[in-house]
Design a protein around this motif. Structure first.
Motif, PDB file in Angstrom:
ATOM      1  N   ASP A  26       4.001   5.129 -13.502  1.00  0.00           N
ATOM      2  CA  ASP A  26       5.242   4.388 -13.739  1.00  0.00           C
ATOM      3  C   ASP A  26       5.005   3.246 -14.731  1.00  0.00           C
ATOM      4  OD1 ASP A  26       7.534   2.572 -13.425  1.00  0.00           O
ATOM      5  OD2 ASP A  26       8.028   3.791 -11.669  1.00  0.00           O
ATOM      6  N   PRO A  27       5.735   3.199 -15.851  1.00  0.00           N
ATOM      7  CA  PRO A  27       5.513   2.153 -16.864  1.00  0.00           C
ATOM      8  C   PRO A  27       5.893   0.753 -16.394  1.00  0.00           C
ATOM      9  CG  PRO A  27       7.450   3.451 -17.418  1.00  0.00           C
ATOM     10  CD  PRO A  27       6.795   4.145 -16.270  1.00  0.00           C
ATOM     11  N   ARG A  28       6.561   0.665 -15.267  1.00  0.00           N
ATOM     12  CA  ARG A  28       6.916  -0.667 -14.731  1.00  0.00           C
ATOM     13  C   ARG A  28       5.754  -1.296 -13.963  1.00  0.00           C
ATOM     14  NH1 ARG A  28      12.277   1.536 -11.832  1.00  0.00           N
ATOM     15  NH2 ARG A  28      10.668   3.034 -11.211  1.00  0.00           N
ATOM     16  N   LEU A  29       4.655  -0.569 -13.867  1.00  0.00           N
ATOM     17  CA  LEU A  29       3.439  -1.078 -13.244  1.00  0.00           C
ATOM     18  C   LEU A  29       2.312  -1.089 -14.261  1.00  0.00           C
ATOM     19  CD1 LEU A  29       3.520   0.947  -9.897  1.00  0.00           C
ATOM     20  CD2 LEU A  29       4.041  -1.474 -10.153  1.00  0.00           C
ATOM     21  N   ARG A  30       1.526  -2.135 -14.273  1.00  0.00           N
ATOM     22  CA  ARG A  30       0.342  -2.208 -15.112  1.00  0.00           C
ATOM     23  C   ARG A  30      -0.895  -2.086 -14.226  1.00  0.00           C
ATOM     24  NH1 ARG A  30      -2.253  -7.364 -17.433  1.00  0.00           N
ATOM     25  NH2 ARG A  30      -3.987  -6.009 -16.915  1.00  0.00           N
ATOM     26  N   GLN A  31      -2.041  -1.852 -14.866  1.00  0.00           N
ATOM     27  CA  GLN A  31      -3.298  -1.847 -14.130  1.00  0.00           C
ATOM     28  C   GLN A  31      -3.420  -3.176 -13.394  1.00  0.00           C
ATOM     29  OE1 GLN A  31      -5.506   0.419 -13.593  1.00  0.00           O
ATOM     30  NE2 GLN A  31      -7.157  -0.769 -12.732  1.00  0.00           N
ATOM     31  N   GLY A  32      -3.670  -3.112 -12.095  1.00  0.00           N
ATOM     32  CA  GLY A  32      -3.629  -4.332 -11.291  1.00  0.00           C
ATOM     33  C   GLY A  32      -4.977  -4.866 -10.875  1.00  0.00           C
ATOM     34  N   SER A  33      -6.041  -4.121 -11.130  1.00  0.00           N
ATOM     35  CA  SER A  33      -7.344  -4.566 -10.643  1.00  0.00           C
ATOM     36  C   SER A  33      -7.840  -5.813 -11.372  1.00  0.00           C
ATOM     37  CB  SER A  33      -8.376  -3.446 -10.758  1.00  0.00           C
ATOM     38  OG  SER A  33      -8.495  -3.010 -12.089  1.00  0.00           O
ATOM     39  N   TYR A  34      -7.193  -6.154 -12.505  1.00  0.00           N
ATOM     40  CA  TYR A  34      -7.594  -7.383 -13.209  1.00  0.00           C
ATOM     41  C   TYR A  34      -7.486  -8.588 -12.291  1.00  0.00           C
ATOM     42  CZ  TYR A  34      -2.910  -9.375 -13.600  1.00  0.00           C
ATOM     43  OH  TYR A  34      -1.696  -9.945 -13.305  1.00  0.00           O
ATOM     44  N   ALA A  35      -6.586  -8.523 -11.294  1.00  0.00           N
ATOM     45  CA  ALA A  35      -6.346  -9.664 -10.411  1.00  0.00           C
ATOM     46  C   ALA A  35      -7.296  -9.697  -9.216  1.00  0.00           C
ATOM     47  CB  ALA A  35      -4.899  -9.631  -9.915  1.00  0.00           C
ATOM     48  N   TRP A  36      -8.210  -8.717  -9.124  1.00  0.00           N
ATOM     49  CA  TRP A  36      -9.103  -8.654  -7.964  1.00  0.00           C
ATOM     50  C   TRP A  36      -9.913  -9.939  -7.770  1.00  0.00           C
ATOM     51  CZ3 TRP A  36      -9.523  -6.343  -3.555  1.00  0.00           C
ATOM     52  CH2 TRP A  36     -10.731  -6.323  -2.873  1.00  0.00           C
ATOM     53  N   PRO A  37     -10.537 -10.530  -8.808  1.00  0.00           N
ATOM     54  CA  PRO A  37     -11.255 -11.785  -8.564  1.00  0.00           C
ATOM     55  C   PRO A  37     -10.365 -12.871  -7.959  1.00  0.00           C
ATOM     56  CG  PRO A  37     -11.889 -10.874 -10.676  1.00  0.00           C
ATOM     57  CD  PRO A  37     -10.713 -10.054 -10.190  1.00  0.00           C
ATOM     58  N   LEU A  65      -2.340   1.981  -4.559  1.00  0.00           N
ATOM     59  CA  LEU A  65      -2.030   3.398  -4.387  1.00  0.00           C
ATOM     60  C   LEU A  65      -3.193   4.033  -3.634  1.00  0.00           C
ATOM     61  CD1 LEU A  65      -0.845   3.939  -8.071  1.00  0.00           C
ATOM     62  CD2 LEU A  65       0.569   3.359  -6.085  1.00  0.00           C
ATOM     63  N   PHE A  66      -2.976   4.337  -2.368  1.00  0.00           N
ATOM     64  CA  PHE A  66      -4.061   4.811  -1.495  1.00  0.00           C
ATOM     65  C   PHE A  66      -4.370   6.275  -1.815  1.00  0.00           C
ATOM     66  CE2 PHE A  66      -4.396   1.885   2.472  1.00  0.00           C
ATOM     67  CZ  PHE A  66      -4.473   0.768   1.658  1.00  0.00           C
ATOM     68  N   ALA A 109       0.862  -1.182   0.000  1.00  0.00           N
ATOM     69  CA  ALA A 109       0.000   0.000   0.000  1.00  0.00           C
ATOM     70  C   ALA A 109       0.896   1.228   0.000  1.00  0.00           C
ATOM     71  CB  ALA A 109      -0.903   0.011   1.227  1.00  0.00           C
ATOM     72  N   ILE A 110       0.703   2.113  -0.956  1.00  0.00           N
ATOM     73  CA  ILE A 110       1.487   3.341  -1.052  1.00  0.00           C
ATOM     74  C   ILE A 110       0.657   4.460  -0.442  1.00  0.00           C
ATOM     75  CG2 ILE A 110       2.829   4.821  -2.578  1.00  0.00           C
ATOM     76  CD1 ILE A 110       3.635   1.788  -2.522  1.00  0.00           C
ATOM     77  N   LEU A 111       1.230   5.188   0.525  1.00  0.00           N
ATOM     78  CA  LEU A 111       0.438   6.018   1.420  1.00  0.00           C
ATOM     79  C   LEU A 111       0.614   7.517   1.230  1.00  0.00           C
ATOM     80  CD1 LEU A 111       1.196   3.968   4.671  1.00  0.00           C
ATOM     81  CD2 LEU A 111      -0.693   3.645   3.068  1.00  0.00           C
ATOM     82  N   ARG A 112       1.694   7.951   0.605  1.00  0.00           N
ATOM     83  CA  ARG A 112       1.982   9.386   0.533  1.00  0.00           C
ATOM     84  C   ARG A 112       1.813   9.923  -0.876  1.00  0.00           C
ATOM     85  NH1 ARG A 112       7.538   9.450   4.177  1.00  0.00           N
ATOM     86  NH2 ARG A 112       6.585   8.695   6.119  1.00  0.00           N
ATOM     87  N   TYR A 113       1.533  11.221  -0.942  1.00  0.00           N
ATOM     88  CA  TYR A 113       1.202  11.849  -2.218  1.00  0.00           C
ATOM     89  C   TYR A 113       2.312  11.710  -3.250  1.00  0.00           C
ATOM     90  CZ  TYR A 113      -0.741  15.140  -5.566  1.00  0.00           C
ATOM     91  OH  TYR A 113      -1.262  15.698  -6.706  1.00  0.00           O
ATOM     92  N   ALA A 114       3.541  12.047  -2.892  1.00  0.00           N
ATOM     93  CA  ALA A 114       4.632  12.063  -3.878  1.00  0.00           C
ATOM     94  C   ALA A 114       4.851  10.688  -4.481  1.00  0.00           C
ATOM     95  CB  ALA A 114       5.918  12.576  -3.233  1.00  0.00           C
ATOM     96  N   GLU A 115       4.795   9.654  -3.641  1.00  0.00           N
ATOM     97  CA  GLU A 115       5.036   8.298  -4.127  1.00  0.00           C
ATOM     98  C   GLU A 115       3.856   7.784  -4.951  1.00  0.00           C
ATOM     99  OE1 GLU A 115       7.932   9.103  -0.988  1.00  0.00           O
ATOM    100  OE2 GLU A 115       5.761   9.413  -1.121  1.00  0.00           O
ATOM    101  N   VAL A 116       2.630   8.088  -4.532  1.00  0.00           N
ATOM    102  CA  VAL A 116       1.462   7.716  -5.338  1.00  0.00           C
ATOM    103  C   VAL A 116       1.537   8.409  -6.693  1.00  0.00           C
ATOM    104  CG1 VAL A 116      -1.048   7.952  -5.563  1.00  0.00           C
ATOM    105  CG2 VAL A 116      -0.059   7.158  -3.408  1.00  0.00           C
ATOM    106  N   ASN A 117       1.866   9.681  -6.705  1.00  0.00           N
ATOM    107  CA  ASN A 117       1.941  10.459  -7.937  1.00  0.00           C
ATOM    108  C   ASN A 117       2.984   9.896  -8.897  1.00  0.00           C
ATOM    109  OD1 ASN A 117       1.069  12.718  -9.507  1.00  0.00           O
ATOM    110  ND2 ASN A 117       2.962  13.764  -8.984  1.00  0.00           N
ATOM    111  N   ALA A 118       4.083   9.408  -8.358  1.00  0.00           N
ATOM    112  CA  ALA A 118       5.126   8.829  -9.209  1.00  0.00           C
ATOM    113  C   ALA A 118       4.729   7.450  -9.725  1.00  0.00           C
ATOM    114  CB  ALA A 118       6.441   8.742  -8.429  1.00  0.00           C
TER     115      ALA A 118
END
Length: 401
Positions: free
Chosen positions: A54-65, A310-311, A41-50
């Motif tokens: 970030d292209p090293r991360l993809r949309q992750g909600s596909y894994a929710w089920p 990203l909270f 869980a990412i908690l702070r504004y600067a880190e969430v904003n980055a």
């Protein structure tokens, strides 16, 4: 603060977990991230904003089920294929087609209809001085807005709203328990979408649905399956999020009556009030990503496949970036994350901003002294949140219609 410092553990799978809890605030004070049963869980504004871009991360909600031990069913099949969970060339193609359908002309033509609808619904109970806000206003308003967007029958709003509510149960921590309800609603909404697509092919109109149907029919830019997926997403996403966000907004103003009076005196602040509500009480309390490769971020090694939440609520109240993070509709704030950002920024944000701003112009002009009027019922205060019922009282503003 170094990522090598010990990170707290937040049990986000617990239905009683609150995104606004002291546990989250304390974890944010100690480190920029926490560990959870679903990943980081990412908690702070600067880190969430980055990280949200970030292209090293993809949309992750596909894994929710899968996170909820759900591996089949109508909702999961749809969820696996929708725009929200696609990447690469297909994602870019679909975004371009959908963006083209959200024309400025469409939004300009809808805004007066939103205004008339907000007043019509308020007229139905203003003399009583009370209402159950979600059932009598927010739900019919959000659903009928979608009917206007699609050019379909507004009298269908009740059954559409019920399906959207039942599908929305998939986004809570009890998805596994509620899977049959979720899947039955998904199937019903698909049947409805097929029927209105057939109707629009016979009787085209000046609406969002016609634009998409023509993109499918004229050059095959959209497959029939993609067209269906998009329409169901427009109905489900547009109703669920707007309904909940309006409820969260009204409760926020109940808690801050001075801000309601400020809005009544300065209706031009309605658009900014929408942004401020979404900063402090977003219905989408976190945005999910997944690492597509191993990488290091601020000294933290993130392995491929790691889920990263990203909270958005925690970032929006981060005192490192927002000097006075309390609710203030006149304050200029950094961009919030309520609509996401980057390649997965919400395509319907202009419609959502417009229809919510209309409510925050109409209501303060006509009513004052908002108050809770009985026990509200709430979704868990994490994931996608909001009130299920919200009984309120109010007074007709002096001199108002």
């Amino acid at each position: 603060m170094s990522a090598t410092l010990e990170a707290d553990f937040l049990n986000v799978a617990d239905p009683s977990f609150s995104i606004r809890s002291e546990a989250v605030r304390g974890a944010r004070a100690r480190n920029w991230y926490a560990r959870t049963s679903y990943g980081l869980a990412i908690l702070r504004y600067a880190e969430v904003n980055a990280l949200i871009k970030d292209p090293r991360l993809r949309q992750g909600s596909y894994a929710w089920p899968a996170h909820n031990d759900v591996h089949d069913g109508a909702f999961k099949l749809w969820w696996d294929n929708i725009l929200l969970n696609t990447e690469g060339a297909d994602h870019v193609r679909l975004r371009k087609l959908i963006s083209a359908a959200f024309t400025p002309k469409l939004l300009k033509g809808l805004t007066p209809k939103f205004d008339a609808l907000a007043n019509e619904l308020l007229d139905s109970f203003i003399a009583r001085g009370r209402c159950e806000f979600m059932g009598e206003f927010s739900e019919p308003y959000a659903t009928r807005v979608i009917c206007m967007l699609l050019g379909t029958r507004e009298q269908d709003w009740r059954m559409i709203a019920d399906w959207a509510t039942q599908m929305g149960m998939a986004l809570g921590v009890n998805y596994k328990r509620d899977q049959k309800i979720v899947d039955d609603a998904t199937t019903a909404l698909f049947d409805y979408a097929r029927a209105i697509i057939r109707e629009r092919r016979v009787r085209p109109g000046d609406d969002f649905l016609t634009q998409l149907v023509q993109a499918s029919d004229n050059d095959g830019a959209l497959s029939d399956a993609e067209l269906l997926d998009i329409i169901v997403l427009a109905i489900f996403g547009g109703i669920d999020t707007t309904r909940n966000q309006l409820g969260l907004g009204i409760q926020t103003f109940i808690d801050h009556p001075d801000q309601w009076e400020k809005l009544a005196a300065q209706p031009e602040l309605a658009g900014q009030a929408v942004e401020e509500v979404m900063r402090v009480r977003p219905t989408v309390t976190w945005v999910t990503r997944e690492a597509v490769e191993d990488f290091a971020f601020q000294g933290l090694e993130i392995e491929k496949g790691t889920t990263v939440h990203l909270f958005s609520e925690s970032a929006g109240s981060d005192p490192r970036v927002i000097e006075a993070p309390g609710f203030d509709i006149t304050a200029r704030r950094p961009l919030h994350f309520g609509f996401g950002q980057g390649g997965h920024h919400c395509l319907g944000h202009a419609v959502a901003r417009s229809d919510m701003a209309v409510v925050l112009r109409v209501w303060p002009a006509r009513v004052t002294a908002l108050a809770n009027d009985g026990q509200a019922v709430w979704l868990p205060d994490s994931g996608n949140t909001g009130p299920l019922s919200l009984p309120i009282s109010f007074q007709r503003r002096a001199g108002a219609a």
